[in-house]
Scaffold this motif. Structure first.
Motif, PDB file in Angstrom:
ATOM      1  N   THR A 127      -7.219 -34.500  -8.254  1.00 18.72           N
ATOM      2  CA  THR A 127      -8.566 -33.549  -7.646  1.00 18.72           C
ATOM      3  C   THR A 127      -8.293 -32.347  -8.095  1.00 18.72           C
ATOM      4  OG1 THR A 127      -8.899 -35.240  -5.680  1.00 18.72           O
ATOM      5  CG2 THR A 127      -9.529 -33.176  -5.666  1.00 18.72           C
ATOM      6  N   LEU A 128      -6.693 -31.951  -7.935  1.00 21.62           N
ATOM      7  CA  LEU A 128      -6.490 -30.498  -8.208  1.00 21.62           C
ATOM      8  C   LEU A 128      -6.497 -30.297  -9.662  1.00 21.62           C
ATOM      9  CD1 LEU A 128      -3.325 -30.170  -5.797  1.00 21.62           C
ATOM     10  CD2 LEU A 128      -5.474 -28.999  -5.570  1.00 21.62           C
ATOM     11  N   ASP A 129      -6.279 -31.075 -10.483  1.00 26.02           N
ATOM     12  CA  ASP A 129      -6.427 -30.907 -12.039  1.00 26.02           C
ATOM     13  C   ASP A 129      -8.073 -31.173 -12.356  1.00 26.02           C
ATOM     14  OD1 ASP A 129      -3.657 -30.592 -12.246  1.00 26.02           O
ATOM     15  OD2 ASP A 129      -3.341 -32.807 -12.396  1.00 26.02           O
ATOM     16  N   GLY A 130      -8.759 -31.439 -11.560  1.00 22.21           N
ATOM     17  CA  GLY A 130     -10.281 -31.551 -11.845  1.00 22.21           C
ATOM     18  C   GLY A 130     -10.743 -32.864 -12.636  1.00 22.21           C
ATOM     19  N   LEU A 131      -9.741 -33.867 -12.334  1.00 20.44           N
ATOM     20  CA  LEU A 131      -9.943 -35.119 -13.131  1.00 20.44           C
ATOM     21  C   LEU A 131     -10.816 -36.213 -12.150  1.00 20.44           C
ATOM     22  CD1 LEU A 131      -6.635 -35.561 -14.736  1.00 20.44           C
ATOM     23  CD2 LEU A 131      -8.745 -34.418 -15.639  1.00 20.44           C
ATOM     24  N   SER A 132     -11.116 -35.897 -10.946  1.00 23.95           N
ATOM     25  CA  SER A 132     -11.850 -37.018  -9.998  1.00 23.95           C
ATOM     26  C   SER A 132     -13.215 -36.646  -9.915  1.00 23.95           C
ATOM     27  CB  SER A 132     -10.837 -36.556  -8.548  1.00 23.95           C
ATOM     28  OG  SER A 132      -9.789 -37.058  -8.499  1.00 23.95           O
ATOM     29  N   GLU A 133     -13.694 -37.685  -9.737  1.00 25.77           N
ATOM     30  CA  GLU A 133     -15.335 -37.633  -9.264  1.00 25.77           C
ATOM     31  C   GLU A 133     -15.329 -37.275  -7.913  1.00 25.77           C
ATOM     32  OE1 GLU A 133     -17.808 -37.907 -11.238  1.00 25.77           O
ATOM     33  OE2 GLU A 133     -16.726 -38.433 -12.858  1.00 25.77           O
ATOM     34  N   LYS A 134     -16.423 -37.005  -7.165  1.00 25.36           N
ATOM     35  CA  LYS A 134     -16.569 -36.461  -5.996  1.00 25.36           C
ATOM     36  C   LYS A 134     -16.164 -37.753  -5.027  1.00 25.36           C
ATOM     37  CE  LYS A 134     -20.020 -34.043  -4.638  1.00 25.36           C
ATOM     38  NZ  LYS A 134     -21.437 -33.539  -4.114  1.00 25.36           N
ATOM     39  N   CYS A 135     -16.304 -38.878  -5.268  1.00 20.62           N
ATOM     40  CA  CYS A 135     -16.205 -40.089  -4.482  1.00 20.62           C
ATOM     41  C   CYS A 135     -14.779 -40.144  -4.238  1.00 20.62           C
ATOM     42  CB  CYS A 135     -17.011 -41.348  -4.921  1.00 20.62           C
ATOM     43  SG  CYS A 135     -16.447 -41.746  -6.661  1.00 20.62           S
ATOM     44  N   GLU A 136     -13.920 -39.755  -5.250  1.00 21.36           N
ATOM     45  CA  GLU A 136     -12.354 -40.097  -5.118  1.00 21.36           C
ATOM     46  C   GLU A 136     -11.700 -38.802  -4.761  1.00 21.36           C
ATOM     47  OE1 GLU A 136     -10.763 -42.932  -5.403  1.00 21.36           O
ATOM     48  OE2 GLU A 136     -12.328 -44.206  -5.902  1.00 21.36           O
ATOM     49  N   ALA A 137     -12.302 -37.744  -4.660  1.00 20.51           N
ATOM     50  CA  ALA A 137     -11.576 -36.490  -4.390  1.00 20.51           C
ATOM     51  C   ALA A 137     -11.264 -36.327  -3.220  1.00 20.51           C
ATOM     52  CB  ALA A 137     -12.527 -35.319  -4.942  1.00 20.51           C
ATOM     53  N   SER A 138      -9.877 -35.820  -3.018  1.00 13.81           N
ATOM     54  CA  SER A 138      -9.127 -35.750  -1.849  1.00 13.81           C
ATOM     55  C   SER A 138      -8.039 -34.900  -1.793  1.00 13.81           C
ATOM     56  CB  SER A 138      -8.582 -37.249  -1.433  1.00 13.81           C
ATOM     57  OG  SER A 138      -7.675 -37.262  -0.281  1.00 13.81           O
ATOM     58  N   TYR A 139      -7.831 -34.382  -0.735  1.00 16.71           N
ATOM     59  CA  TYR A 139      -6.433 -33.324  -0.595  1.00 16.71           C
ATOM     60  C   TYR A 139      -5.521 -33.716   0.432  1.00 16.71           C
ATOM     61  CZ  TYR A 139      -9.917 -30.317  -3.212  1.00 16.71           C
ATOM     62  OH  TYR A 139     -10.714 -29.722  -4.264  1.00 16.71           O
ATOM     63  N   LEU A 140      -4.082 -34.050   0.247  1.00 17.52           N
ATOM     64  CA  LEU A 140      -3.222 -34.127   1.124  1.00 17.52           C
ATOM     65  C   LEU A 140      -2.311 -33.122   1.287  1.00 17.52           C
ATOM     66  CD1 LEU A 140      -2.149 -36.471   2.970  1.00 17.52           C
ATOM     67  CD2 LEU A 140      -0.725 -37.366   1.009  1.00 17.52           C
ATOM     68  N   PHE A 141      -2.189 -32.529   2.401  1.00 14.64           N
ATOM     69  CA  PHE A 141      -1.276 -31.478   2.798  1.00 14.64           C
ATOM     70  C   PHE A 141       0.144 -31.967   3.370  1.00 14.64           C
ATOM     71  CE2 PHE A 141      -5.783 -30.050   2.753  1.00 14.64           C
ATOM     72  CZ  PHE A 141      -5.738 -28.871   1.918  1.00 14.64           C
ATOM     73  N   VAL A 142       1.214 -31.199   3.119  1.00 13.57           N
ATOM     74  CA  VAL A 142       2.192 -31.408   3.889  1.00 13.57           C
ATOM     75  C   VAL A 142       2.873 -30.404   4.645  1.00 13.57           C
ATOM     76  CG1 VAL A 142       2.987 -33.504   2.497  1.00 13.57           C
ATOM     77  CG2 VAL A 142       3.770 -31.279   1.720  1.00 13.57           C
ATOM     78  N   LEU A 143       3.466 -30.548   5.713  1.00 12.26           N
ATOM     79  CA  LEU A 143       4.198 -29.629   6.394  1.00 12.26           C
ATOM     80  C   LEU A 143       5.548 -29.882   5.945  1.00 12.26           C
ATOM     81  CD1 LEU A 143       4.145 -26.945   8.377  1.00 12.26           C
ATOM     82  CD2 LEU A 143       4.218 -28.921  10.269  1.00 12.26           C
ATOM     83  N   GLU A 144       6.266 -28.722   5.545  1.00 13.97           N
ATOM     84  CA  GLU A 144       7.677 -28.932   5.033  1.00 13.97           C
ATOM     85  C   GLU A 144       8.577 -27.955   5.840  1.00 13.97           C
ATOM     86  OE1 GLU A 144      10.355 -28.351   1.093  1.00 13.97           O
ATOM     87  OE2 GLU A 144       8.354 -27.921   0.978  1.00 13.97           O
ATOM     88  N   ASP A 145       9.578 -28.297   6.386  1.00  8.24           N
ATOM     89  CA  ASP A 145      10.890 -27.510   6.889  1.00  8.24           C
ATOM     90  C   ASP A 145      11.621 -27.108   5.853  1.00  8.24           C
ATOM     91  OD1 ASP A 145      12.906 -26.373   8.155  1.00  8.24           O
ATOM     92  OD2 ASP A 145      13.070 -27.853   9.569  1.00  8.24           O
ATOM     93  N   THR A 146      11.308 -25.958   5.437  1.00 10.77           N
ATOM     94  CA  THR A 146      12.103 -25.289   4.080  1.00 10.77           C
ATOM     95  C   THR A 146      13.639 -25.280   4.227  1.00 10.77           C
ATOM     96  OG1 THR A 146      11.427 -23.031   4.555  1.00 10.77           O
ATOM     97  CG2 THR A 146      10.008 -24.376   3.100  1.00 10.77           C
ATOM     98  N   SER A 147      14.129 -25.098   5.551  1.00  6.23           N
ATOM     99  CA  SER A 147      15.357 -25.054   5.724  1.00  6.23           C
ATOM    100  C   SER A 147      16.185 -26.099   5.471  1.00  6.23           C
ATOM    101  CB  SER A 147      15.761 -24.479   7.305  1.00  6.23           C
ATOM    102  OG  SER A 147      15.243 -25.643   8.285  1.00  6.23           O
ATOM    103  N   ILE A 148      15.448 -27.314   5.485  1.00 11.41           N
ATOM    104  CA  ILE A 148      16.187 -28.581   5.288  1.00 11.41           C
ATOM    105  C   ILE A 148      15.532 -29.625   4.083  1.00 11.41           C
ATOM    106  CG2 ILE A 148      17.583 -28.774   7.462  1.00 11.41           C
ATOM    107  CD1 ILE A 148      15.311 -30.704   8.442  1.00 11.41           C
TER     108      ILE A 148
END
Length: 347
Positions: free
Chosen positions: A49-70
């Protein structure tokens, strides 16, 4: 430091660990199955999706919360761009039917459930889970509300309508009174099995087996009737967060556990109306305030967000430390998108 960013394949092991933790909390989070192949595909969908390669029906964004200290992923949340375009998206519409006879002087209004595809093409908020050890310091609200800020920055990628399915009521043993009274009669499988199959994309059985005619609510058990549109107690805090951002119940429920679907017009979201772009000023020490802000770099492919309580001065400039700026990959005088974590009293 806690930061939200796009999921990457290097995060797979941590995300799988979170899926296992989610499984410990009971049935209901079907979009985060304990299946590494499916989770890897979720990450691939985000990358495409971020690379612009997905059709709308497959487009999705998965976010992560990272504890950068570890360098540990401690939470996930996601947005589906448009549901129901490559396979049906089902829920029940709660409606009424009138049965009347003048001859018998009878007039009855009956609650009914209609199998519906009304949310086809809507964007959807989903897959919110935070490691129980990190359910503090506003991390849950941060992880959830990041999605609204991303939509505000990139509105053209999303639909005019936004929905979120809330987990319905089930008991401590994972039994759903709504499923036991209705779904089981048609599917002949327990709630956990049906919910899992739906969550991993095997939804054809829904169309094949679910009743097409309206279901009269009065024919269900009293236990089932009582939980229609009720949010599971563990999910209630997440539902309140979404409602604070503009979503509300509009008469649709899940076909498995009768949990409510919350929805809103994208243009009416608080983040769309209230987020603002501010310039950054770097300082060695920042003055803190009582208000916490989500601060995003608005870089589509390298999206990153911090939750900070730094001062915003009279010239609409946000003061940040060098470490905070580096985490967002920004420099002094760059712009960031800022949204108060909670609705401001004067707004």
């Amino acid at each position: 430091m806690m930061i939200v960013r796009h999921a990457a394949h290097r995060d797979l092991d941590d995300i799988y660990r979170l899926a296992q933790r989610a499984g410990e909390s009971g049935i209901g989070l079907t979009s985060l199955p304990q299946n590494k192949d499916i989770l890897a595909e979720r990450i691939t969908r985000t990358t495409r999706t971020l690379d612009g390669l997905s059709e709308k029906c497959e487009a999705s964004y998965l976010f992560v919360l990272e504890d950068t200290s570890i360098h540990k992923i401690v939470g996930v949340s996601a947005i589906e761009v448009a549901v129901g375009l490559n396979e049906p998206f089902y829920n029940f519409r709660v409606a009424k039917q009138v049965h009347a006879s003048k001859a018998l002087n009878v007039y009855k209004t009956l609650d009914t459930l209609f199998l519906s595809n009304d949310h086809t093409g809507c964007s959807e908020l989903c897959t919110l889970f935070l490691d129980p050890e990190y359910r503090k310091n506003q991390n849950g609200k941060f992880l959830s509300k990041v999605r609204f800020l991303f939509i505000a920055a990139f509105r053209s990628f999303f639909e005019e309508r936004l929905i979120a399915e809330m987990r319905g009521f089930s008991d401590q043993n994972g039994q759903s009174p709504f499923w036991d009274s209705l779904g089981y009669l048609f599917f002949n499988m327990d709630f956990a099995a049906a919910d899992y199959l739906s969550g991993v994309g095997q939804k054809a059985f829904i169309a094949e087996l679910m009743p097409r005619f309206p279901v009269y609510v009065d024919l269900l058990s009293s236990e089932a009737r009582e939980v229609i549109a009720e949010v599971h107690p563990h999910t209630l805090p997440a539902a309140k967060v979404l409602m604070s951002e503009g979503l509300k119940y509009q008469g649709y429920v899940d076909i498995f556990d009768a949990g409510p679907t919350l929805e809103a017009n994208t243009a009416e979201l608080r983040a769309v109306k209230e987020s603002r772009l501010l310039k950054v000023k770097l300082t060695e020490q920042v003055e803190s305030t009582e208000t916490h802000f989500l601060v995003a770099n608005d870089q589509y492919q390298d999206y990153a967000v911090l939750l900070i309580n730094n001062k915003v001065d009279e010239s609409e400039t946000l003061h940040m430390t060098a470490a905070q700026a580096q985490a967002l990959n920004i420099a002094e005088h760059d712009q960031v998108r800022v949204l108060a974590l909670e609705k401001m009293e004067n707004n």
